[in-house]
Design an enzyme around this catalytic site. Structure first.
Site: not given
Lengths: 398, 86
Positions: A157, A289, A326
């Site tokens: 990520c 995040h 995400h």
């Protein structure tokens, strides 16, 4: 050292296929998350996802070998074409290309292995080149005629942020004047979503970062590309400068494959602030995040206070994953885009779905009642499985 | 064994469709005499096209036959021969 500026952005996301659409929707808090039913034969799997709608690569990508590419490559080519177009450059003007990915093309792997294990037992000749991790970067290089360096980076990520940092380093060091960079992820397949669900981290309702009743991650898909350019080069040719990439921080937790580590996150945030020569008072906005898992949210809260001390509670924070999900390898890309929207549209993209803030979160989390804000300087953070932490520091052009 | 009978015209349409699918842009006036080298497809795309024929009709085309292909007609002829042989 060359100063790095952003002169182009192109994207395709659950919140729109253009920079303008995305900017409006991310500031409004429109959600791209929807209930999704995936099937495999007679098996069903129901889970919310943030999927791109109304995208037919055959229609949207003229003069492209669509059948030879996977979905993450289709998205990459679309976004990269638009980033290049906005920059006003031609492919031949671009020094190089760096693209973040988190995995090979998921649906290509599924189709290929299904054929191998339960079909004819044979592999398609283009299985490997269509699935390979560097297929998106190669597809863009071929499509745009970029003949300088090109490669992909993979750090789960943090892949997008690492791609952006890699590109920026070339410009800062004087090795390149223009680098196209970005990331792509298209993992909303029956197999990949079930694999993620195996970790029990997927939300069953929606993504609620920093909320007392949060239940985890919602996966999304998309691609976001940026043209990074040496400031003098951009000014000389009269390019429109969207923002300045003032600095960045990187760290490794060296701790756990999956558990966030406060100290590692602190080092990345500190590195970004230090390299940008900022203090906490100078940070107007922090795009977190913000996955919506308790472990992440608390670690991120503690890390911000660890770096800035008490003044951290003055920094406006939001998690835009609450609306675009995400995007894994591309998450840093879409979140930098959200951060640029805050800078260019003078309003913080809200954290949606936060019914009641977790008592343990002491940050100023911006919810749907966001006020107009003049965002001059902002940080955008991505952390990853494997312990790769990355934070970008961007500011409005002077 | 079930005998597969597919007309040459059907095979030709199938092949032309596959060539267009795997080309960057549809080749103008694509026909049987079009040289493969003039079409914007890689050698691996040609193998993929033959793979589709093999998978669809359940035949196995020899590598040597594929390496002899120079014009579109060769693809149609080879496919036709395999499909309509025993």
């Amino acid at each position: 050292m060359g100063r790095v500026v952003i002169t182009g952005i192109g994207l395709i996301t659950p919140l729109g296929h253009s920079w303008d659409d995305f900017g409006v929707r991310i500031i409004n808090g429109d959600s791209g998350i929807k209930p999704t039913q995936l099937t495999d034969g007679d098996r069903e799997f129901n889970i919310p996802t943030a999927r791109i709608e109304d995208f037919d690569p055959e229609e949207e990508l003229p003069n492209c070998k669509v059948a030879s590419l996977g979905r993450n490559s289709h998205l990459s080519v679309f976004a990269a074409r638009n980033a290049l177009a906005m920059s006003g450059l031609e492919g031949g003007d671009v020094s190089g290309l760096v693209v973040g990915v988190s995995s090979p093309s998921n649906e290509v792997l599924d189709d290929g292995y299904r054929r191998l294990f339960s079909g004819s037992g044979r592999a398609s000749p283009i299985f490997i080149p269509k699935a390979m991790t560097n297929a998106p970067v190669s597809a863009v290089s071929i499509d745009l005629g970029i003949t300088g360096f090109s490669y992909s980076v993979a750090s789960a990520c943090s892949s997008a942020n690492h791609a952006i940092i890699n590109a920026a380093l070339y410009i800062q060091s004087g090795h390149a004047k223009t680098v196209l960079c970005g990331a792509s992820d298209a993992g909303l397949t029956f197999s990949n979503l079930n694999a993620w669900n195996g970790m029990r981290v997927l939300a069953q309702d929606t993504c609620r970062p920093f909320c007392k009743t949060r239940s985890g991650i919602v996966l999304g898909e998309g691609a976001v590309f940026f043209m990074l350019e040496d400031q003098q080069h951009a000014e000389k040719r009269g390019a429109r400068i969207l923002a300045v990439l003032d600095g960045w921080g990187q760290s490794s937790d060296s701790f756990s494959m999956t558990t966030p580590h406060v100290e590692g996150i602190e080092r990345a945030i500190f590195g970004a602030v230090e390299s940008a020569n900022w203090t906490s008072e100078k940070v107007d906005y922090f795009n977190s995040h913000g996955t919506g898992t308790p472990l992440n949210d608390l670690a991120e809260n503690d890390a911000l206070f660890g770096v800035f001390g008490k003044p951290a509670d003055k920094i406006l924070v939001s998690s835009t994953k609450s609306v675009h999900g995400h995007l894994l390898g591309a998450s840093g890309g879409i979140e930098l885009a959200a951060t640029l929207a805050a800078i260019t549209r003078h309003k913080i993209p809200p954290t949606m779905n936060m019914v009641e803030k977790d008592d343990r979160i002491n940050l100023s989390v911006v919810s749907e009642n966001a006020e107009n804000e003049h965002v001059k300087r902002a940080l955008s953070a991505s952390y990853a499985f494997g312990g790769h932490n990355t934070v970008l520091a961007v500011s409005a052009p002077m | 064994m079930v005998e597969i009978m597919v007309s040459r015209e059907d095979i030709k349409l199938e092949v032309l469709g596959l060539i267009n699918k795997y080309s960057r842009t549809p080749y103008p006036n694509l026909g049987e005499e079009t040289p493969i080298q003039e079409i914007e497809i890689d050698s691996i795309d040609l193998m993929e096209i033959m793979f589709h024929i093999e998978e669809k009709y359940g035949v196995g085309i020899d590598d040597n036959d594929i390496s002899d292909i120079s014009i579109v007609k060769d693809v149609v002829d080879i496919s036709s021969r395999y499909l309509n042989s025993e």
